[in-house]
Design a protein around this motif. Structure first.
Motif, PDB file in Angstrom:
ATOM      1  N   SER A 268      68.024 -10.622  35.299  1.00  0.00           N
ATOM      2  CA  SER A 268      68.422 -11.104  33.979  1.00  0.00           C
ATOM      3  C   SER A 268      67.371 -10.718  32.938  1.00  0.00           C
ATOM      4  CB  SER A 268      68.599 -12.620  33.996  1.00  0.00           C
ATOM      5  OG  SER A 268      67.335 -13.246  34.100  1.00  0.00           O
ATOM      6  N   ILE A 269      67.718 -10.911  31.685  1.00  0.00           N
ATOM      7  CA  ILE A 269      66.791 -10.599  30.595  1.00  0.00           C
ATOM      8  C   ILE A 269      65.550 -11.468  30.683  1.00  0.00           C
ATOM      9  CG2 ILE A 269      66.507 -10.696  28.092  1.00  0.00           C
ATOM     10  CD1 ILE A 269      69.451  -9.972  27.860  1.00  0.00           C
ATOM     11  N   THR A 270      65.744 -12.732  31.007  1.00  0.00           N
ATOM     12  CA  THR A 270      64.608 -13.650  31.107  1.00  0.00           C
ATOM     13  C   THR A 270      63.682 -13.245  32.246  1.00  0.00           C
ATOM     14  OG1 THR A 270      66.020 -15.416  30.278  1.00  0.00           O
ATOM     15  CG2 THR A 270      63.964 -16.069  31.328  1.00  0.00           C
TER      16      THR A 270
ATOM     17  N   HIS B 269      63.296 -10.264  33.503  1.00  0.00           N
ATOM     18  CA  HIS B 269      62.645  -9.020  33.115  1.00  0.00           C
ATOM     19  C   HIS B 269      61.505  -9.287  32.126  1.00  0.00           C
ATOM     20  CE1 HIS B 269      62.427  -4.692  32.819  1.00  0.00           C
ATOM     21  NE2 HIS B 269      62.338  -4.810  31.501  1.00  0.00           N
ATOM     22  N   TYR B 270      61.751 -10.191  31.181  1.00  0.00           N
ATOM     23  CA  TYR B 270      60.723 -10.566  30.207  1.00  0.00           C
ATOM     24  C   TYR B 270      59.520 -11.191  30.917  1.00  0.00           C
ATOM     25  CZ  TYR B 270      58.296 -13.294  26.678  1.00  0.00           C
ATOM     26  OH  TYR B 270      57.326 -13.856  25.887  1.00  0.00           O
ATOM     27  N   LEU B 271      59.772 -12.100  31.854  1.00  0.00           N
ATOM     28  CA  LEU B 271      58.670 -12.738  32.573  1.00  0.00           C
ATOM     29  C   LEU B 271      57.885 -11.731  33.392  1.00  0.00           C
ATOM     30  CD1 LEU B 271      60.414 -16.042  33.696  1.00  0.00           C
ATOM     31  CD2 LEU B 271      58.682 -15.756  31.908  1.00  0.00           C
ATOM     32  N   LEU B 272      58.567 -10.775  34.007  1.00  0.00           N
ATOM     33  CA  LEU B 272      57.872  -9.733  34.762  1.00  0.00           C
ATOM     34  C   LEU B 272      57.018  -8.864  33.837  1.00  0.00           C
ATOM     35  CD1 LEU B 272      57.424  -8.318  37.466  1.00  0.00           C
ATOM     36  CD2 LEU B 272      59.441  -6.937  36.986  1.00  0.00           C
ATOM     37  N   ASP B 273      57.560  -8.474  32.686  1.00  0.00           N
ATOM     38  CA  ASP B 273      56.787  -7.689  31.721  1.00  0.00           C
ATOM     39  C   ASP B 273      55.587  -8.465  31.190  1.00  0.00           C
ATOM     40  OD1 ASP B 273      58.441  -5.522  31.993  1.00  0.00           O
ATOM     41  OD2 ASP B 273      59.601  -5.942  30.173  1.00  0.00           O
ATOM     42  N   THR B 274      55.765  -9.769  30.966  1.00  0.00           N
ATOM     43  CA  THR B 274      54.658 -10.596  30.493  1.00  0.00           C
ATOM     44  C   THR B 274      53.563 -10.675  31.545  1.00  0.00           C
ATOM     45  OG1 THR B 274      56.206 -11.896  29.183  1.00  0.00           O
ATOM     46  CG2 THR B 274      54.063 -12.876  29.581  1.00  0.00           C
ATOM     47  N   TYR B 275      53.961 -10.840  32.797  1.00  0.00           N
ATOM     48  CA  TYR B 275      52.994 -10.890  33.894  1.00  0.00           C
ATOM     49  C   TYR B 275      52.224  -9.579  33.998  1.00  0.00           C
ATOM     50  CZ  TYR B 275      51.186 -10.946  38.653  1.00  0.00           C
ATOM     51  OH  TYR B 275      50.361 -10.862  39.738  1.00  0.00           O
ATOM     52  N   ARG B 276      52.940  -8.455  33.949  1.00  0.00           N
ATOM     53  CA  ARG B 276      52.270  -7.149  34.032  1.00  0.00           C
ATOM     54  C   ARG B 276      51.314  -6.928  32.850  1.00  0.00           C
ATOM     55  NH1 ARG B 276      57.487  -3.464  35.628  1.00  0.00           N
ATOM     56  NH2 ARG B 276      57.622  -4.130  37.806  1.00  0.00           N
ATOM     57  N   ALA B 277      51.737  -7.325  31.662  1.00  0.00           N
ATOM     58  CA  ALA B 277      50.867  -7.162  30.487  1.00  0.00           C
ATOM     59  C   ALA B 277      49.611  -8.005  30.635  1.00  0.00           C
ATOM     60  CB  ALA B 277      51.621  -7.555  29.216  1.00  0.00           C
ATOM     61  N   ARG B 278      49.754  -9.218  31.138  1.00  0.00           N
ATOM     62  CA  ARG B 278      48.588 -10.084  31.329  1.00  0.00           C
ATOM     63  C   ARG B 278      47.638  -9.497  32.371  1.00  0.00           C
ATOM     64  NH1 ARG B 278      49.553 -16.312  31.956  1.00  0.00           N
ATOM     65  NH2 ARG B 278      50.200 -15.891  29.818  1.00  0.00           N
TER      66      ARG B 278
END
Length: 71
Positions: free
Chosen positions: A2-4, A6-15
């Motif tokens: 889901s979009i959410t 995917h967003y959480l995964l991208d946030t984790y990778r960015a962190r």
């Protein structure tokens, strides 16, 4: 995914990489819609058509069989 998710995964990778987190889903939706509207108006003017109320006039002709008066 889901979009959410995917967003959480991208946030984790960015962190993990020390980068800025991506914007949340839906943050820029209204801005995108305004830009699409402005681009359509621009294309209408370049093509020599009226740039506003085109949909309302088309629906008025379709529903009433005659052009509606301008406001």
């Amino acid at each position: 995914m889901s979009i959410t998710q995917h967003y959480l995964l991208d946030t984790y990778r960015a962190r993990q990489q020390g980068e800025a987190p991506p914007p949340a889903p839906g943050t820029h939706d209204w801005q995108v819609m305004r830009e699409i509207r402005d681009h359509r108006r621009f294309r209408a003017v370049v093509a020599g058509r009226p740039a506003h109320r085109r949909i309302r006039h088309a629906l008025g002709r379709w529903l009433h069989g005659r052009p509606r008066s301008t406001w």
